[in-house]
Design an enzyme around this catalytic site. Structure first.
Site, PDB file in Angstrom:
ATOM      1  N   TYR A 179     -17.805   6.444  15.315  1.00  0.00           N
ATOM      2  CA  TYR A 179     -19.000   5.650  15.630  1.00  0.00           C
ATOM      3  C   TYR A 179     -20.243   6.514  15.438  1.00  0.00           C
ATOM      4  O   TYR A 179     -20.426   7.514  16.111  1.00  0.00           O
ATOM      5  CB  TYR A 179     -18.869   5.189  17.078  1.00  0.00           C
ATOM      6  CG  TYR A 179     -19.874   4.190  17.578  1.00  0.00           C
ATOM      7  CD1 TYR A 179     -21.240   4.367  17.441  1.00  0.00           C
ATOM      8  CD2 TYR A 179     -19.436   3.058  18.254  1.00  0.00           C
ATOM      9  CE1 TYR A 179     -22.136   3.450  17.935  1.00  0.00           C
ATOM     10  CE2 TYR A 179     -20.321   2.124  18.756  1.00  0.00           C
ATOM     11  CZ  TYR A 179     -21.679   2.325  18.593  1.00  0.00           C
ATOM     12  OH  TYR A 179     -22.562   1.414  19.096  1.00  0.00           O
ATOM     13  N   TYR A 215     -24.053   0.887   6.829  1.00  0.00           N
ATOM     14  CA  TYR A 215     -23.352  -0.395   6.679  1.00  0.00           C
ATOM     15  C   TYR A 215     -24.008  -1.464   7.545  1.00  0.00           C
ATOM     16  O   TYR A 215     -24.625  -2.402   7.055  1.00  0.00           O
ATOM     17  CB  TYR A 215     -21.877  -0.238   7.046  1.00  0.00           C
ATOM     18  CG  TYR A 215     -21.103  -1.545   7.026  1.00  0.00           C
ATOM     19  CD1 TYR A 215     -21.119  -2.346   5.901  1.00  0.00           C
ATOM     20  CD2 TYR A 215     -20.368  -1.961   8.127  1.00  0.00           C
ATOM     21  CE1 TYR A 215     -20.418  -3.554   5.879  1.00  0.00           C
ATOM     22  CE2 TYR A 215     -19.661  -3.155   8.108  1.00  0.00           C
ATOM     23  CZ  TYR A 215     -19.698  -3.947   6.989  1.00  0.00           C
ATOM     24  OH  TYR A 215     -19.017  -5.129   6.967  1.00  0.00           O
TER      25      TYR A 215
END
Lengths: 143, 380
Positions: free
Chosen positions: B278, B326
């Protein structure tokens, strides 16, 4: 004038001694009677051993600059760019704070530099603990 | 959980990704949920367990027409979905339910139907952090990094390079928000946000969602997609205040969660073919690589600089482009899980050849929480 819009703390019964201390010019920490652990933020028991036998004491106010960022975006009550810092107190615990009496630049804000606490009025009956640079002998370096 | 006893049999993201002004938060959950149900060949009536964060499981279940016998609303920030996977696996294994739907949806950019989070002045962060002027993650998540840089010798260039390598991966992903190549100089000359962090070291703010469906491995072969097996899981929390991390240069929650997941899976680091960490900010993959034990202390910046995590490297990391390129809706963990599933299934836009084991590692809050999921193509 901008100070009025800065988010201000609201004490709880467990933290009232800390904010009362700040008003009186004392940085108050807590120490466990059973295991000796010194801790912050306040709570009426030791986070290391769970003992409820703890006491409040006045810290030395000495600290070192542990880490920081210099915020460049607008924030209520602040004039960017300004540093948000974590300092390591001489007694061990760390706390978030601002560094005052010092240019808010990477050149002036040197990690591990010596600091001392000052208390800045920030509203009715409220002072915030801030830190300012001191020289190696513990004297304020920028008088 | 016995490694390989639970499988992911449905996985999907929202139909659109990035900027979705015509869907509310709740409908983003539903859109992802319905897509995952279709992926698994199921209908809402087949689901008997629900888990979600950011929306209440009550609202989610009712909205989708599900009558669950097991619910989980664990909300510890962006890694909540890793914890949901772990809890769902335990629930299925112990017979509390059979088929679990986990959803995420967030209107991070468009803010359609999104709740406002108001910090409470009497909370611990309200008393001991907010008075000093942090303005959210850009000033809180980033606060430990100067300490890390001084202690390990990490340069600004190597920090910036994390974003550069992830943009390379994003360039291969048609759904990524940012796909144009960037250089270290581009990153370092992008707008200063909170020194030493420039804009291109910070995650996107976008709209989207994702959902997963889990069931017992002995049923998993009956579904249309190849199952992705759960091999190991871990979770932990450390502190609600970044200033109170035990060590600003290491995440205790990462280490507890990661070591637990690896031990349960019974794998070694060189068994891992693909890794998701993450990345709300450029330093997160550095902390993740070190705290999960893939590299030694202070080695992560060089590891990425030497292209080990890039295409053709020995440990491809954040192959969807990550939160930096993204998408990042706010609670990104679901997208890391989705990319791990795609890589193990062999259908990712930037597919790594022959992924047998993928690790998906999440963070919640500002180093406040963590969840780690080890997925495998084969059950042991």
């Amino acid at each position: 004038m901008t100070e009025a819009r800065r988010p201000l703390p609201q004490a709880t019964p467990e933290t009232a001694h800390f904010w009362a201390g700040a008003r009186e010019g004392e940085l108050r920490l807590q120490r466990c009677d059973d295991c000796g652990h010194v801790y912050f933020p306040p709570r009426p028991f030791c986070p290391s051993c769970g003992s409820r036998s703890v006491r409040v004491f006045a810290a030395s106010g000495r600290a070192t600059l542990h880490s920081y960022v210099i915020n460049h975006r607008p924030a209520p009550g602040f004039e960017a760019p300004y540093a948000i810092a974590v300092v390591e107190l001489a007694e061990g615990p760390r706390m978030m704070t601002n560094i005052v009496d010092c240019p808010q630049t990477p050149e002036a804000l040197v990690l591990d530099m010596a600091l001392e606490v000052v208390f800045t009025p920030a509203g009715e009956d409220l002072c915030l603990p801030h830190f300012r640079p001191v020289d190696a002998e513990g004297k304020e370096s920028r008088s | 959980m016995k490694p390989g006893s639970i499988a992911i049999v449905g996985a999907a993201e929202t139909t659109e990704m990035g900027r979705i002004p015509d869907l509310s938060v709740l409908q983003l959950h539903a859109d992802a949920g319905l897509n995952a149900l279709a992926d698994a060949g199921l209908t809402p009536g087949d689901i008997d367990g629900v888990a979600t964060a950011g929306e209440s499981p009550t609202t989610l279940a009712w909205y989708l027409g599900i009558t669950p016998e097991w619910v989980d609303g664990t909300t510890v920030g962006g890694c909540s979905f890793m914890l949901h996977v772990r809890h769902a696996a335990a629930a299925i294994e112990s017979g509390l339910c059979r088929t679990v739907l986990i959803t995420h949806g967030e209107s991070g950019r468009s803010r359609v139907g999104a709740a406002r989070r108001a910090p409470q002045p009497a909370s611990l962060p309200g008393q001991f952090e907010l008075p000093y002027g942090p303005v959210g993650p850009t000033t809180l998540f980033t606060l430990p990094v100067l300490r890390y840089m001084k202690d390990t010798g990490l340069s600004e260039e190597k920090l910036a390079n994390v974003a550069v390598v992830q943009r390379e991966w994003a360039s291969r992903n048609p759904r990524a928000s940012y796909r144009d190549p960037i250089t270290v100089d581009d990153v370092l000359s992008s707008r200063m946000i909170a020194w030493p962090f420039r804009k291109l070291m910070c995650c996107l703010v976008t709209d989207g969602g994702g959902a997963l469906i889990l069931t017992a491995a002995d049923r998993a072969r009956d579904f249309p997609r190849p199952p992705v097996y759960l091999l190991g899981t871990g979770e932990s929390v450390e502190t609600p205040m970044v200033s109170q991390m035990e060590d600003l240069t290491r995440s205790k929650a990462f280490r507890v969660s990661g070591s637990r997941a690896f031990a349960e899976a019974g794998i070694r680091h060189d068994d891992v073919d693909h890794l998701m960490i993450y990345d709300a900010f450029a330093h997160l993959p550095l902390y993740g690589l070190e705290d999960l034990g893939f590299v030694g202390r202070g080695e992560a910046g060089d590891f990425i600089w030497e292209r080990n995590t890039a295409e053709g490297g020995r440990l491809p990391v954040n192959t969807n482009g990550g939160g930096l390129s993204y998408m990042h809706s706010g609670m990104y963990g679901m997208y890391a899980l989705q990319e791990s599933v795609r890589q193990v299934r062999g259908i990712a836009p930037a597919q790594v050849p022959g992924v047998e084991i993928s690790v998906s590692h999440g963070v919640g809050g500002m180093f406040g929480a963590s969840g780690t999921i080890v997925m495998g193509r084969d059950a042991p």
